[in-house]
Design a protein around this motif. Structure first.
Motif, PDB file in Angstrom:
ATOM      1  N   GLU A 202      31.877 -10.585  -7.513  1.00 18.88           N
ATOM      2  CA  GLU A 202      32.211 -10.322  -8.789  1.00 18.88           C
ATOM      3  C   GLU A 202      33.983 -10.462  -9.138  1.00 18.88           C
ATOM      4  O   GLU A 202      34.169 -11.059 -10.191  1.00 18.88           O
ATOM      5  CB  GLU A 202      31.817  -8.977  -9.334  1.00 18.88           C
ATOM      6  N   CYS A 203      34.522 -10.016  -8.038  1.00 19.94           N
ATOM      7  CA  CYS A 203      36.109  -9.673  -8.332  1.00 19.94           C
ATOM      8  C   CYS A 203      36.751 -10.818  -7.498  1.00 19.94           C
ATOM      9  O   CYS A 203      37.994 -10.823  -7.772  1.00 19.94           O
ATOM     10  CB  CYS A 203      36.561  -8.454  -7.650  1.00 19.94           C
ATOM     11  N   LYS A 210      32.322 -13.478 -19.980  1.00 14.05           N
ATOM     12  CA  LYS A 210      31.042 -12.840 -20.038  1.00 14.05           C
ATOM     13  C   LYS A 210      30.924 -11.712 -19.252  1.00 14.05           C
ATOM     14  O   LYS A 210      29.821 -10.976 -19.005  1.00 14.05           O
ATOM     15  CB  LYS A 210      30.033 -13.830 -20.066  1.00 14.05           C
ATOM     16  N   ARG A 211      31.862 -11.570 -18.173  1.00  9.36           N
ATOM     17  CA  ARG A 211      31.610 -10.454 -17.100  1.00  9.36           C
ATOM     18  C   ARG A 211      32.496  -9.109 -17.555  1.00  9.36           C
ATOM     19  O   ARG A 211      33.625  -9.336 -17.901  1.00  9.36           O
ATOM     20  CB  ARG A 211      31.909 -11.121 -15.807  1.00  9.36           C
ATOM     21  N   THR A 212      31.870  -8.034 -17.539  1.00 11.76           N
ATOM     22  CA  THR A 212      32.682  -6.868 -17.837  1.00 11.76           C
ATOM     23  C   THR A 212      33.655  -6.614 -16.975  1.00 11.76           C
ATOM     24  O   THR A 212      34.798  -6.118 -17.428  1.00 11.76           O
ATOM     25  CB  THR A 212      31.622  -5.683 -17.957  1.00 11.76           C
ATOM     26  N   ASN A 213      33.575  -6.638 -16.000  1.00 13.55           N
ATOM     27  CA  ASN A 213      34.570  -6.391 -14.819  1.00 13.55           C
ATOM     28  C   ASN A 213      35.745  -7.630 -14.498  1.00 13.55           C
ATOM     29  O   ASN A 213      36.523  -7.198 -13.840  1.00 13.55           O
ATOM     30  CB  ASN A 213      33.939  -6.371 -13.309  1.00 13.55           C
ATOM     31  N   HIS A 214      35.496  -8.669 -15.308  1.00 14.09           N
ATOM     32  CA  HIS A 214      36.505  -9.489 -15.191  1.00 14.09           C
ATOM     33  C   HIS A 214      37.824  -9.402 -16.252  1.00 14.09           C
ATOM     34  O   HIS A 214      37.823  -8.412 -16.976  1.00 14.09           O
ATOM     35  CB  HIS A 214      35.921 -10.930 -15.504  1.00 14.09           C
ATOM     36  N   GLY A 216      40.482  -9.077 -19.058  1.00 14.15           N
ATOM     37  CA  GLY A 216      40.367  -9.338 -20.456  1.00 14.15           C
ATOM     38  C   GLY A 216      41.615 -10.277 -20.945  1.00 14.15           C
ATOM     39  O   GLY A 216      42.417  -9.728 -21.628  1.00 14.15           O
TER      40      GLY A 216
END
Length: 242
Positions: A202-203, A210-214, A216
């Motif tokens: 993910e990181c 669209k990914r919460t952890n990416h 902003g």
């Protein structure tokens, strides 16, 4: 033997997660530097160049704001949004950019007016601004390299093969010790180990909208615009007092 395999697997997972965390932090640091350099560049344009050549200062500020949006579009592979630069660029300028530009981040940097400024302007100021522009391009390149360079597939596939084999063999190895407790124990172990691999994936390239952890990145672009607007308001206030 199974304990030794777990130790090896633990080291591989730690390395995988550490590399992903470093990449994520490098991207965040690059965006922080882009915001700061954009602020510095616009500050020099408004304060030092504005009284002498207001049209050139205005052009530099406008394209400086467009640079951050261009970086976001390049990393996400999306079209340049006119709505996000409305008030800084015209619709015809955005249309020309989409038509002619092959790289939305390099196009604004290529159209900055620093090299077109009059000879009577301070050479040291122009040199400082050139360095800021070069730094902006460098930070954009840093994130492009991170996006294009993942961990070698040989390492990732080897890690995932060992990880799945370890998790699938857990019930057979420890069933005689844990009995019915094997089911929740294996579930918890699988959640922990597979979660680390999932978090690393993910990181690794944190650029998706669209990914919460990416990252902003829309918020970063808005921060740049807000700070530039504050500079402009301050300058207009100073002019009014004078």
């Amino acid at each position: 033997m199974y304990t030794l395999i777990f130790t090896t697997l633990g080291f591989m997972l730690v390395f995988r997660m550490a590399r992903a965390a470093v990449r994520f932090w490098d991207c965040r640091a690059a965006w922080g530097a882009i915001i700061f350099k954009s602020y510095s560049l616009c500050d020099n344009a408004i304060v030092a160049i504005g009284p002498i050549a207001p049209s050139q200062a205005e052009e530099l500020v406008r394209w400086c704001v467009a640079f951050g949006v261009g970086v976001k579009c390049v990393l996400r592979r999306e079209r340049f949004p006119f709505e996000q630069v409305a008030g800084f660029l015209g619709a015809d300028e955005v249309e020309t950019m989409e038509k002619d530009a092959k790289h939305f981040a390099l196009y604004p940097s290529a159209h900055h007016p620093v090299r077109k400024m009059e000879p009577h302007m301070a050479a040291q100021l122009m040199q400082t601004m050139e360095k800021d522009i070069a730094a902006l391009i460098d930070h954009c390149g840093t994130m492009e390299r991170i996006k294009a360079t993942r961990l070698p597939i040989a390492y990732v596939s080897h890690l995932r093969t060992i990880l799945m084999g370890f998790v699938l063999c857990l019930p057979f190895v420890y069933e005689g010790y844990w009995g019915w407790g094997t089911i929740p124990a294996v579930a918890a172990m699988a959640f922990a180990l597979l979660g680390i691999e999932g978090a690393a994936t993910e990181c690794e390239n944190p650029f998706s909208p669209k990914r919460t952890n990416h990252l902003g990145m829309d918020g970063f672009c808005e921060t740049t615009q807000r700070e530039v607007m504050e500079l402009l308001q301050w300058w207009r206030k100073e002019e009014g007092e004078e």
